[in-house]
Scaffold this active site. Structure first.
Site, PDB file in Angstrom:
ATOM      1  CE  LYS A 197      -3.063   2.900   2.563  1.00 13.70           C
ATOM      2  NZ  LYS A 197      -3.439   3.351   3.915  1.00 13.70           N
ATOM      3  N   GLY A 249      -7.225   9.767   9.543  1.00 19.46           N
ATOM      4  CA  GLY A 249      -7.482   9.882  10.967  1.00 19.46           C
ATOM      5  C   GLY A 249      -8.462  10.966  11.368  1.00 19.46           C
ATOM      6  CB  ALA A 306      -7.793   8.018   4.575  1.00 20.55           C
ATOM      7  N   GLY A 307     -10.241   8.431   6.605  1.00 19.25           N
ATOM      8  CA  GLY A 307     -11.302   9.360   6.986  1.00 19.25           C
ATOM      9  C   GLY A 307     -12.547   8.736   7.563  1.00 19.25           C
ATOM     10  CG  ASN A 345      -5.230   1.879  11.925  1.00 22.64           C
ATOM     11  OD1 ASN A 345      -4.031   1.936  11.782  1.00 22.64           O
ATOM     12  ND2 ASN A 345      -5.731   1.425  13.065  1.00 22.64           N
ATOM     13  CB  THR A 346      -7.906   6.411  13.195  1.00 26.32           C
ATOM     14  OG1 THR A 346      -6.596   6.509  12.642  1.00 26.32           O
ATOM     15  CG2 THR A 346      -7.972   7.254  14.456  1.00 26.32           C
TER      16      THR A 346
END
Length: 293
Positions: free
Chosen positions: A122, A183, A214-215, A236-237
């Site tokens: 990635k 994040g 993301a986001g 992830n976050t």
């Protein structure tokens, strides 16, 4: 002839594609959710959250200092290599040279482990440390070189349709447009651009994998991404920093299934005015419909 889904199909098969997996490069993934391994409070919490997400692919930052926690424990000891395909990422790189170096490091680590993820990466090449937005020029340059070196490259990019198309033309195995900054938890901020990206990249290649990356902030963001037609979601976050990461991971699993099923089922069109869901003919009434008396 249109495919007909029976109640038994839904009850007995939790896979919304009826066994049709997500294919990226040489890799076949049963789950369309890819989850990260960073920012958890503990390694044990990470391990249990990965399991609850239902993912069979997890992404790991491969710079050497990121592989160990404060107690010196190796993150790879908490990831079942027989269960998960690892996706090395170049998180924290700000130019093509560093990203290429990190990708090659990840390849060597996974070759040593015998993990099938050794041949892909990635790719993240960031423009600055405040916004964490990608640098399009450095990303395209790194993508070309890594593809030439035999990598299957999954490219993190902004929601710019032009950049997304250039990355596909550079040989990316998958383009991964951001829903919003890394994040940030803001969800999908620019639905129109994401629609255009999906149109451009799938126009003559409907099976080309587009993965929203993301986001994501919560489960509804995951559903939204799949309902748009995205082939996968990486996050992830949103799990790692949730009040209960393990429960949130489970929510993301179900959101992915629900969103994908809704996309395949086909939503009704939006209308300005209401439409009765029950028939109007033969309704018992003291005043016939349309009567002017």
């Amino acid at each position: 002839m249109a495919t007909v889904t029976t109640p038994d199909d839904v009850r007995n098969d939790p896979d919304p594609d009826g066994g049709r997996p997500l294919v990226v490069g040489k890799h076949t993934l049963a789950s369309r959710l890819i989850v990260g391994t960073g920012r958890y409070d503990t390694m044990d919490q990470m391990r249990d959250s990965l399991a609850a997400s239902g993912a069979d692919c997890v992404t790991v930052a491969v710079r050497r200092e990121r592989l160990y926690d404060r107690e010196g424990r190796n993150i790879l000891d908490f990831i079942d290599g027989d269960r998960y395909t690892l996706l090395p990422n170049t998180a924290g790189c700000f130019n093509a040279a560093d990203a290429i170096r990190a990708a090659k490091l990840g390849r060597e680590i996974l070759r040593t482990l015998g993990n099938p993820g050794a041949d892909w990466v990635k790719l993240e090449v960031l423009g600055d440390s405040k916004t964490l937005l990608p640098d399009p020029i450095e990303t395209v340059a790194a993508c070309r070189e890594l593809v030439d070196d035999g990598f299957s490259v999954l490219c993190y990019t902004s929601d710019c349709p032009v950049t997304a198309l250039k990355l596909k033309q550079a040989g990316a195995a998958s383009v991964m447009p951001a829903g919003s900054p890394i994040g940030s938890g803001q969800g999908l901020l620019n639905i129109n651009n994401l629609r255009i990206i999906l149109e451009y990249l799938k126009d003559d290649d409907p099976d080309y994998p587009v993965i929203i990356d993301a986001g994501v902030g919560t489960a509804s963001d995951v559903s939204d991404a799949f309902e748009l037609g995205a082939d996968g979601v990486l996050l992830n976050t949103a799990i790692a920093h949730a009040r209960d990461p393990i429960l949130m991971a489970s929510a993301m699993k179900h959101a992915a299934i629900a969103g994908r099923q809704a996309f395949l089922a086909g939503r009704i069109p939006r209308k300005l005015y209401g439409t009765a869901s029950s028939p109007t003919e033969g309704v018992i009434s003291t005043r016939p419909y349309g009567s002017q008396a």
